[in-house]
Design an enzyme around this catalytic site. Structure first.
Site, short mmCIF file in Angstrom:
data_model
loop_
_atom_site.label_atom_id
_atom_site.label_comp_id
_atom_site.label_asym_id
_atom_site.label_seq_id
_atom_site.Cartn_x
_atom_site.Cartn_y
_atom_site.Cartn_z
N HIS A 126 -8.32 -58.62 20.79
CA HIS A 126 -9.54 -57.92 21.18
C HIS A 126 -10.78 -58.35 20.40
CE1 HIS A 126 -6.89 -55.04 23.27
NE2 HIS A 126 -6.17 -55.01 22.16
N ASN B 218 -6.22 -47.21 25.78
CA ASN B 218 -4.96 -47.55 25.10
C ASN B 218 -4.53 -46.45 24.11
OD1 ASN B 218 -6.87 -48.08 23.11
ND2 ASN B 218 -6.32 -50.24 22.86
N ASN C 210 -10.73 -47.60 19.23
CA ASN C 210 -11.87 -47.58 18.31
C ASN C 210 -12.82 -46.42 18.59
OD1 ASN C 210 -10.95 -49.82 16.94
ND2 ASN C 210 -12.28 -51.27 18.01
N THR D 89 -16.01 -53.97 14.96
CA THR D 89 -14.76 -54.20 15.69
C THR D 89 -13.71 -53.14 15.36
OG1 THR D 89 -13.92 -55.74 14.00
CG2 THR D 89 -15.17 -56.68 15.85
N ASP E 232 -11.83 -53.39 10.69
CA ASP E 232 -10.70 -52.65 10.12
C ASP E 232 -9.44 -53.52 10.17
OD1 ASP E 232 -10.55 -52.57 12.90
OD2 ASP E 232 -9.69 -50.55 12.97
#
Length: 314
Positions: free
Chosen positions: A240, A160, A168, A126, A10
């Site tokens: 990340h 987070n 995610n 991801t 994304d």
């Protein structure tokens, strides 16, 4: 033999770095880039995937747009981190060289897995896991044909998007629940690991010294990313997503522990939490492992080497 991967992403600034790494490393055969709603709307992240593919000189790799929203929940994004475009403050060309594949990303994922030899393709999501979960539901046979799922998501110590949930997983916990509970092997490269992948000034200096247009692009987005992190989190940018790609290239870039993982779907305060069970004895048939410690120098050497190999595409 290069490792075949489908990068489901994304983009997203750190997704862009993951694309560069996957394209530039000779140990990876990038079969497809598929996009999913996440850091920004599907339209924006797909535009960004095409932009990064153009900058990196990626040719012959299909790019396909996937799900516009999570399985059951509303859309959330991370514009406060990645900007309104999802790619910081970069500019866009009037048109892209990289054309979109006509198939939905979920169909492309299924087609590639079913047309290749079993256990030869690693899925590397991801972003949110919506596309992967949809692919499993549409064609359950892919589960036994996939070599492994190596995903960036989750975390066993902190979150987070909430105190305990990583973005995610948080944006589509139902999809994550499907992916983690299938019978394939899953490596979770979560926040506990990726928070160690800092874009420090020394790292950005190494990127600058590569001296190519792709390196300049990466430096621009990392600069934007780092300024956001310094303002919002008082730390360097945490890159990340390329950590998951790095693990596929060289598993020694991080240490892992094989432990059970499941997803909280109903908690008043904990929805989207990846519940990791470190208790002993560990199940002998455990299919999930979580990343714990990153070899910082080895990781960034992989990224810089990939940038150097990409060079200046025509």
């Amino acid at each position: 033999m290069p490792r075949k991967i489908i990068l489901d992403c994304d983009p997203g600034i750190d997704d862009a770095v993951a694309i560069f790494l996957a394209h530039g490393n000779p140990e990876i055969e990038l079969l497809a880039i598929t996009t999913v709603v996440g850091n920004q709307s599907l339209e924006k992240v797909t535009q960004n995937a095409r932009l990064v593919a153009d900058v990196a000189g990626i040719v012959g790799v299909p790019v396909a747009a996937g799900c516009t929203k999570p399985l059951v929940r509303g859309v959330r994004n991370a514009s406060h981190i990645h900007g309104e475009t999802g790619m910081g403050n970069v500019s866009y060309p009037p048109e892209f060289k990289t054309k979109l594949d006509g198939r939905h990303a979920v169909q492309l994922i299924i087609d590639l897995i079913m047309s290749h030899e079993p256990k030869t393709i690693t899925l590397v999501p991801t972003g949110g896991l919506t596309n992967i979960a949809m692919a499993v539901r549409l064609e359950p046979r892919i589960v036994d044909r996939v070599k492994e799922v190596v995903l960036m998501g989750g975390g066993y110590h902190t979150g987070n998007a909430s105190p305990v949930a990583e973005f995610n997983v948080f944006i589509d916990p139902e999809a994550a629940h499907i992916v983690f509970n299938e019978s394939w092997n899953v490596t979770m490269v979560g926040l506990d690991l990726t928070h160690q992948a800092l874009a420090t000034p020394a790292v950005q200096k190494r990127v600058r010294e590569v001296g190519t247009k792709p390196a300049a692009f990466m430096l621009q987005i990392l600069d934007f990313y780092t300024k956001v992190y310094e303002k919002e989190h008082d730390t360097y940018g945490k890159v990340h997503d390329p950590c998951a790609v790095a693990y596929v290239i060289d598993p020694t870039v991080m240490t892992t522990e094989r432990v059970p993982v499941d997803i909280e779907l109903n908690g008043a305060l904990t929805t989207g939490m990846t519940v990791v069970d470190f208790r002993y004895p560990r199940p002998k048939n455990c299919r999930t492992q979580v990343a714990v410690k990153l070899d910082f120098d080895k990781f960034w050497c992989l990224v810089i080497d990939a940038l150097e190999r990409i060079g200046d595409p025509q």
